[in-house]
Design a protein around this motif. Sequence first.
Motif, PDB file in Angstrom:
ATOM      1  N   SER A 152       0.830  -1.197   0.000  1.00  0.00           N
ATOM      2  CA  SER A 152       0.000   0.000   0.000  1.00  0.00           C
ATOM      3  C   SER A 152       0.870   1.256   0.000  1.00  0.00           C
TER       4      SER A 152
ATOM      5  N   ASN B  95       2.310   1.804  -3.307  1.00  0.00           N
ATOM      6  CA  ASN B  95       1.304   2.403  -4.182  1.00  0.00           C
ATOM      7  C   ASN B  95       1.210   3.898  -3.949  1.00  0.00           C
ATOM      8  N   GLN B  96       1.179   4.231  -2.667  1.00  0.00           N
ATOM      9  CA  GLN B  96       0.823   5.590  -2.280  1.00  0.00           C
ATOM     10  C   GLN B  96       1.945   6.571  -2.577  1.00  0.00           C
TER      11      GLN B  96
ATOM     12  N   ASP C 127       2.742   2.867 -18.707  1.00  0.00           N
ATOM     13  CA  ASP C 127       1.822   2.279 -17.733  1.00  0.00           C
ATOM     14  C   ASP C 127       0.613   3.165 -17.468  1.00  0.00           C
TER      15      ASP C 127
ATOM     16  N   GLU D  40       3.186  11.848  -2.949  1.00  0.00           N
ATOM     17  CA  GLU D  40       2.051  10.967  -2.830  1.00  0.00           C
ATOM     18  C   GLU D  40       1.333  11.035  -4.163  1.00  0.00           C
ATOM     19  N   VAL D  41       1.053   9.862  -4.732  1.00  0.00           N
ATOM     20  CA  VAL D  41       0.442   9.858  -6.056  1.00  0.00           C
ATOM     21  C   VAL D  41      -0.859   9.069  -6.019  1.00  0.00           C
ATOM     22  N   ASP D  42      -1.718   9.381  -6.986  1.00  0.00           N
ATOM     23  CA  ASP D  42      -2.943   8.593  -7.093  1.00  0.00           C
ATOM     24  C   ASP D  42      -2.720   7.479  -8.103  1.00  0.00           C
ATOM     25  N   ALA D  43      -3.790   6.742  -8.382  1.00  0.00           N
ATOM     26  CA  ALA D  43      -3.644   5.562  -9.227  1.00  0.00           C
ATOM     27  C   ALA D  43      -3.179   5.913 -10.627  1.00  0.00           C
TER      28      ALA D  43
ATOM     29  N   VAL E 287      -0.351  14.053  -5.818  1.00  0.00           N
ATOM     30  CA  VAL E 287      -1.407  14.563  -4.954  1.00  0.00           C
ATOM     31  C   VAL E 287      -0.791  15.521  -3.944  1.00  0.00           C
TER      32      VAL E 287
END
Lengths: 669, 384
Positions: A55, A58-59, A94, A229-232, A237
Amino acid sequence: MSEPSIFFSEVNERQGVFNRRAFLMGGLAGGGILALGGRLAQLQVLEFDRYRLMSTENQFNFRLIPPPRGRILDRFGVELASNRPNFRVLLVRDEINDIDATLDALSQLIPITSERRRQLLREISRSPKLVPVAVAEDLTWEEFSRVNVRTPELPGVTADMGEARVYPHGGAFAHVVGYVAKVSDRDVAAAGLNPDPLLHHPGFRIGKQGVEKALDTVLRGKSGAVKTEVDALGREVRKDPEGDINPVAGKTVVLSLDADVQSRALEVLGEDSGACVVMDVQSGDLICMASAPSFDANQFVRGLTSAEYRALSEYERRPLLDKALSGTYPPGSTFKPMTALAALDSGMVNPNETVVCSGQMWFGNRFFHCWKRGGHGAQNMHEAIKNSCDIYFYQTALKIGPDRIARVAEAFGLGQTFDIGISGQKPGLVPSTAWKRKQYHQPWYPGESLSFGIGQGALSANALQLAVMTARLANGHKALNPRLIKSIGGVETPSGAAAADLPFKPEHMELVRSGMAAVANDTTGTAYRASQLGLGPVLMAGKTGTAQVRVISRAERASGVRSNDSLPWHLRDHALFVAFAPYDAPRYALSIIVQHGGGGAAVAAPKAREIMRVVLLKDAAIRARIESPLPMPEAPVSTTGEVEGEAPPPPSETILPAAAPAVTGGPTQ
Amino acid sequence: MTASAITRPGERDRLIVKLAQIDWTFMLVLCLIAATGAAMLYSISGLSWEPWAAKHLIRFGLCVGIMIVLATVDVRLWFMSAYPVYGFGLLLLIAVEIVGDVSLGAQRWLDLGFVRLQPSEIMKIGLVLALARFYHGLSAEAAKFSWRLVVPVVLIALPTLLVAHQPDLGTAVLLVATGGAVMVLAGLSLRVVAALAVTVAAAIPPFVMFVLHDYQRNRILTFLNPEADPSGSGYHILQSKIALGSGGLLGKGYGLGSQSQLNFLPEKHTDFIFATLAEEFGFVGCISVLLLYAAAITIALRIASISHSHFGRLGAAGVTATFALYVMINGAMVMGLAPVVGVPMPLLSFGGTVMLTVMIGFGLVQSVRVHRYSEITSGRGTLL
């Protein structure tokens, strides 16, 4: 119903079945929910650490910040390699759903040719999904800002300001400084199991030649990262400045070279193929190390087309080859000072003793010729050097034998490589009886000594070695080592002057040097006209050399040797010149080789003079000596067709056993 | 249950009595689930009522109203409308087959102008009603195993085939499972069930290989090996598992679930809302919600078992089976135990049609409770 029942009506039986089945179903549902709870316990309690890590991965996104590459400067701080801003557009596979649509949208903003597009699609399909690919580089500010404004609508596309390597002198330092280029699969493989993530960065270029390659890791620096911090969709962000890692810039590398001298050398060599090395006689610093023709290193940074590359690699004069280090040539008559010194050192030759030169001598079963058809008459050592008399050195070499000459040659740096910090040196060859035995399992034949004595036969050397040889002779004490890299990140590298003493008597070396002074300053010296610096009291000493690359047949010799101009380029003689100046207090030594250039005096010496003038004029102490610098006289034009220093035919015709010619025929480069 | 209040004749038909007979505990459980759903929707839209949370609550309020109204509808009326509702649903499915709006690659919607209708949802109620009505007139012996079971098989097969052809695999599976559950509840021989189970298990591999659409097959293959392509079709399952796992015991905190807030979680407001819950409230929160579902299922089954009419029993239990299947399938999917099929978590997920279906179904359950003493005498063993 098989048996009649009073108490259980049919309706009641159905209810009984239902209740049992409903209980079963409730049990199943309960079991199912229990199973879900178990699975939750597995994921959330037992495997919590693993998923928490995933997680976080991802974040947060660590965006690589490439460090600025270290600059490369010349001895006076002139930039030989630096960085300029490079506006480019990157694309991450991607994050893009429809590559074609994205490229369509981009081509509205910046020019993308259909050929480039095909190439891009290939590149994109080959690279890993998360690695950005550069769509376009070196955009103008307008193009860059046009894309930048639109990036919010184009997920996966970023407009990025990076840095690109630039070589302000273009081709002048292409071989020594080298160049950087795109990382190849081989570079990645060479980086081992855990390659620097920089290697995958689209803007990153890796050193491919010269100093850029040898000091790549020093120049590269350490990459930094921005934690976001990134989103999908990979959109930022929030930034997390505390998580940032600052990049560490690559170290500045200062070379001993002088940009003015190097540029002048390239200019003087012009379209000719060859190399020139200038060395400080006191410190061993290399002032110039040029190879011609050269190529524009900047082309390699942006990437060559296959046609451009083919043109460079197939050109007869081999621009991609660093001839100063890896081009080995027979030194020809420039080697005669070595033979002379070996003779003096042996004690077997009195320098005042004369040898009569009649233009040819009979040895074995054939004639060996002097370059001067009529001969020089009686020659002592000084005169023999000045006139470059072949017969004198045939006789001398014969008398003292090859091993004494080889010892001197090796003491002066031939047949070896030097630690100058870059690779690519070829050691050449200094023949000896031991070498002959080892290589051919044959004894040394006396005929080979004749060729060796005049710098031909199996002997070969590169321009750097000839410069070191001259510098050591000019220095007179120290076996100087060349130094190319002056300092790395402000830390001085050891000087080349910290070297062992030469095991020869100073008066012997002085005798040889005076012969070389006569070559340049005696009106009858072979290079007199070409060696006048026009710098008042500051004079040059030198030695010409013309190395033959072909066999002159008996028939041709009878009818007159063909002039170089009438031969195809690859059969012409190599022109060489070694020099040092000022003669009375040596400061700089120089060697120049013009491949298939013709005569050493006519072709190499005038070029050497031009380069040496720049070297001397840049030295404040020497400028002070020249009270009133005179204007540069026009270079005297050679009027006679006579060629100095012509070598005898390689002894391939009769004298030597059949096995030897393969090597003694070596002059053919 | 106040026994004295319902002794007088006609007393049971009074509205106030009917309302009192509604199972309010059951209602409370449903409200708690829906409120949790609203809270999660509020969280994932960045602590905002828009665009989902407010709508979710309003819809649920309307559905509660519908449920209360339906609870007061006499169970005999439900009984009479069983076949018409089924028939209407079937007609709509056929209509969708002919003129259906192709949306999301599947012909699931019928645009009636004012509302986009999903006939497969009506069918979930219609099928349960029709089966319950049929079994109401069937003897226990015949329900065990007889030629008359051709009727329920056809009743199940018709809508299932139509729905599967749309293609909506999730609903088709749900219809078959619901229908099967009603048949088992009605007394289908367990030997037959076992034989069928073996047959189905043997038929699954060829079915997956030759009948399914590519995307459906991929979903199943992906489920079997999600790590094969983590950024492709395995993405949903993997991201959902990350959301669940990273929640830990107590969760990341309300509004702080990075997987859902940063959109790593797909369909976070509908099919994957449970993952959001799991991420923000952890194992404890998940178990609490699962217990609410378990309570709802238990209460509904109890209501079914106290009904005096076989129709009421089977109807209420059938609806409960559908509800339980929703929970199981969605839970298993979110936790990476089942392939990704479009089955939401009932009342928790955002989505009007499913909520309406479930609440209409529970309207029947409440009606069965309210009218548990009603006897249904007509229609015994007949189709119409």
